[in-house]
Motif scaffolding. Structure first.
Motif, mmCIF file in Angstrom:
data_model
loop_
_atom_site.group_PDB
_atom_site.id
_atom_site.type_symbol
_atom_site.label_atom_id
_atom_site.label_comp_id
_atom_site.label_asym_id
_atom_site.label_seq_id
_atom_site.Cartn_x
_atom_site.Cartn_y
_atom_site.Cartn_z
ATOM 1 N N CYS A 107 54.252 46.763 40.510
ATOM 2 C CA CYS A 107 53.391 46.354 39.401
ATOM 3 C C CYS A 107 51.979 46.127 39.937
ATOM 4 N N PRO A 108 50.963 46.194 39.082
ATOM 5 C CA PRO A 108 49.587 46.025 39.558
ATOM 6 C C PRO A 108 49.331 44.641 40.130
ATOM 7 N N LEU A 109 48.453 44.589 41.110
ATOM 8 C CA LEU A 109 48.053 43.337 41.737
ATOM 9 C C LEU A 109 46.643 42.965 41.301
ATOM 10 N N ILE A 110 46.442 41.678 41.051
ATOM 11 C CA ILE A 110 45.124 41.158 40.677
ATOM 12 C C ILE A 110 44.610 40.287 41.814
ATOM 13 N N GLY A 111 43.399 40.555 42.266
ATOM 14 C CA GLY A 111 42.809 39.752 43.333
ATOM 15 C C GLY A 111 41.561 40.402 43.874
ATOM 16 N N ASP A 112 40.674 39.589 44.417
ATOM 17 C CA ASP A 112 39.413 40.099 44.962
ATOM 18 C C ASP A 112 39.570 40.647 46.371
ATOM 19 N N ASP A 113 40.720 40.421 46.988
ATOM 20 C CA ASP A 113 40.889 40.803 48.391
ATOM 21 C C ASP A 113 41.566 42.149 48.580
ATOM 22 N N VAL A 114 41.866 42.863 47.489
ATOM 23 C CA VAL A 114 42.584 44.129 47.613
ATOM 24 C C VAL A 114 41.829 45.254 46.908
ATOM 25 N N ARG B 35 60.035 59.316 44.865
ATOM 26 C CA ARG B 35 59.547 58.373 43.861
ATOM 27 C C ARG B 35 58.030 58.335 43.802
ATOM 28 N N ASN B 36 57.531 58.106 42.604
ATOM 29 C CA ASN B 36 56.090 57.969 42.414
ATOM 30 C C ASN B 36 55.846 56.853 41.396
ATOM 31 N N ASP B 37 56.501 55.711 41.630
ATOM 32 C CA ASP B 37 56.404 54.584 40.705
ATOM 33 C C ASP B 37 55.806 53.351 41.378
ATOM 34 N N LEU B 38 55.029 53.557 42.444
ATOM 35 C CA LEU B 38 54.547 52.435 43.239
ATOM 36 C C LEU B 38 53.019 52.371 43.261
ATOM 37 N N TYR B 39 52.521 51.144 43.328
ATOM 38 C CA TYR B 39 51.096 50.904 43.556
ATOM 39 C C TYR B 39 50.868 50.705 45.056
ATOM 40 N N LEU B 40 49.744 51.199 45.531
ATOM 41 C CA LEU B 40 49.367 51.017 46.934
ATOM 42 C C LEU B 40 47.981 50.386 46.990
ATOM 43 N N TYR B 41 47.887 49.283 47.730
ATOM 44 C CA TYR B 41 46.625 48.558 47.865
ATOM 45 C C TYR B 41 46.278 48.389 49.339
ATOM 46 N N GLU B 42 44.987 48.274 49.600
ATOM 47 C CA GLU B 42 44.500 48.009 50.950
ATOM 48 C C GLU B 42 43.760 46.674 50.960
ATOM 49 N N LEU B 43 44.080 45.841 51.942
ATOM 50 C CA LEU B 43 43.344 44.588 52.093
ATOM 51 C C LEU B 43 41.915 44.894 52.553
ATOM 52 N N LYS B 44 40.961 44.198 51.975
ATOM 53 C CA LYS B 44 39.565 44.440 52.334
ATOM 54 C C LYS B 44 39.268 44.029 53.769
ATOM 55 N N TYR B 45 40.027 43.058 54.268
ATOM 56 C CA TYR B 45 39.770 42.556 55.615
ATOM 57 C C TYR B 45 41.097 42.454 56.362
#
Length: 290
Positions: free
Chosen positions: A200-207, A234-244
């Motif tokens: 599911c989507p992530l909410i935050g200023d760090d990603v 599968r193609n049902d995933l969100y991928l995020y990168e930490l800014k730091y």
């Protein structure tokens, strides 16, 4: 001792046992058939019946473990190809500098499909994860997780190693997302976590969002679509990168010493990632430090 052995078997041994069981039974059945059919060997009726029973048991076990069990697993969680050919691996290959080591953390949310099966797929591709089974887990690592996510993680404290660490963050139905600020992203960065994977989507200023799903999760697919997805990935995933993200080895200029681990982790959980890059946090429990 018996309890410790059973814990290890229950944690990491049953999977291997399930894989080897059909082969063991098949080997036993092959010996039985060879004994029945080999000329020149007289076999009494009782022994012949025993051999036939062994063959029957081996056939039923092989049918159950390899067909029925796999069919249920494919229908519910997806096949090996479904996990190992996930689209996010292609995105990671194009984003990451392969010369710099990093870790990946999987984010679980209630009422969502469990994505912990992906841990094995990451390891197959040589990628390290911060979540999942940790065979060298220690009490201090448990305390680190407690401080990082305010005791919201799922793991077995009262069992000996290995320990299964899982990030289970609350899901907001209002925003249809997970607030990543529920955990200390700075402590994730300190653990060399660079990427976050979630259903599911992530909410935050760090990603930073790198990839979003192109298909629904397995539980929302039709039977025909599930069969196709098990072979295509599968193609049902969100991928995020930490800014730091902090590297696994770096040189810091400052030093802060605390009387105990509790005090140190409390301050550590509130510190920004940029401060962790410049400061080493030590506890007097580690020995004489000044």
């Amino acid at each position: 001792l018996l309890g410790t052995v059973w814990t290890w078997v229950n944690a990491i041994g049953f999977g291997r046992m399930y894989m080897w069981t059909p082969f063991v039974f098949s080997f036993t059945a092959a010996l039985a058939v060879d004994a029945i059919e080999r000329p020149g060997i007289e076999i009494y009726l009782l022994r012949r019946r025993i051999c036939m029973i062994v063959i029957t048991i081996a056939t039923l076990c092989l049918f159950y473990t390899q067909i029925m069990d796999r069919a249920y697993e494919w229908k519910t969680y997806g096949s090996y190809a479904y996990q190992n050919n996930a689209r996010i691996f292609d995105v990671l290959a194009g984003q990451a500098d392969q010369s710099v080591p990093y870790r990946i953390a999987l984010i679980n949310a209630p009422e969502k499909d469990n994505i912990d099966f992906l841990n094995g797929a990451f390891h197959t591709r040589g990628l390290a994860t911060f979540t999942g089974v940790t065979h060298l887990a220690t009490g201090r690592l448990v305390k680190y997780w407690d401080a990082m996510n305010n005791r919201n993680s799922l793991y077995i404290k009262d069992n000996p190693k290995p320990v299964f660490f899982s990030l289970n963050l609350p899901f907001s139905k209002d925003t249809d997302s997970v607030d990543i600020s529920e955990i200390s992203t700075a402590m994730l960065a300190l653990a060399n976590v660079r990427y976050l994977v979630s259903e599911c989507p992530l909410i935050g200023d760090d990603v930073i969002e790198l990839h979003r799903p192109g298909m629904p999760p397995m539980s929302k697919l039709t039977l025909r679509e599930r069969a196709k997805a098990n072979f295509s990935g599968r193609n049902d995933l969100y991928l995020y990168e930490l800014k730091y993200t902090l590297p696994r080895l770096y040189i810091a200029r400052n030093l802060r010493v605390f009387d105990n681990d509790t005090e140190m982790l409390s301050v550590l959980s509130e510190a920004p990632a940029s401060a962790l890059r410049e400061t080493v946090f030590l506890s007097r429990a580690d020995g004489p430090v000044e």
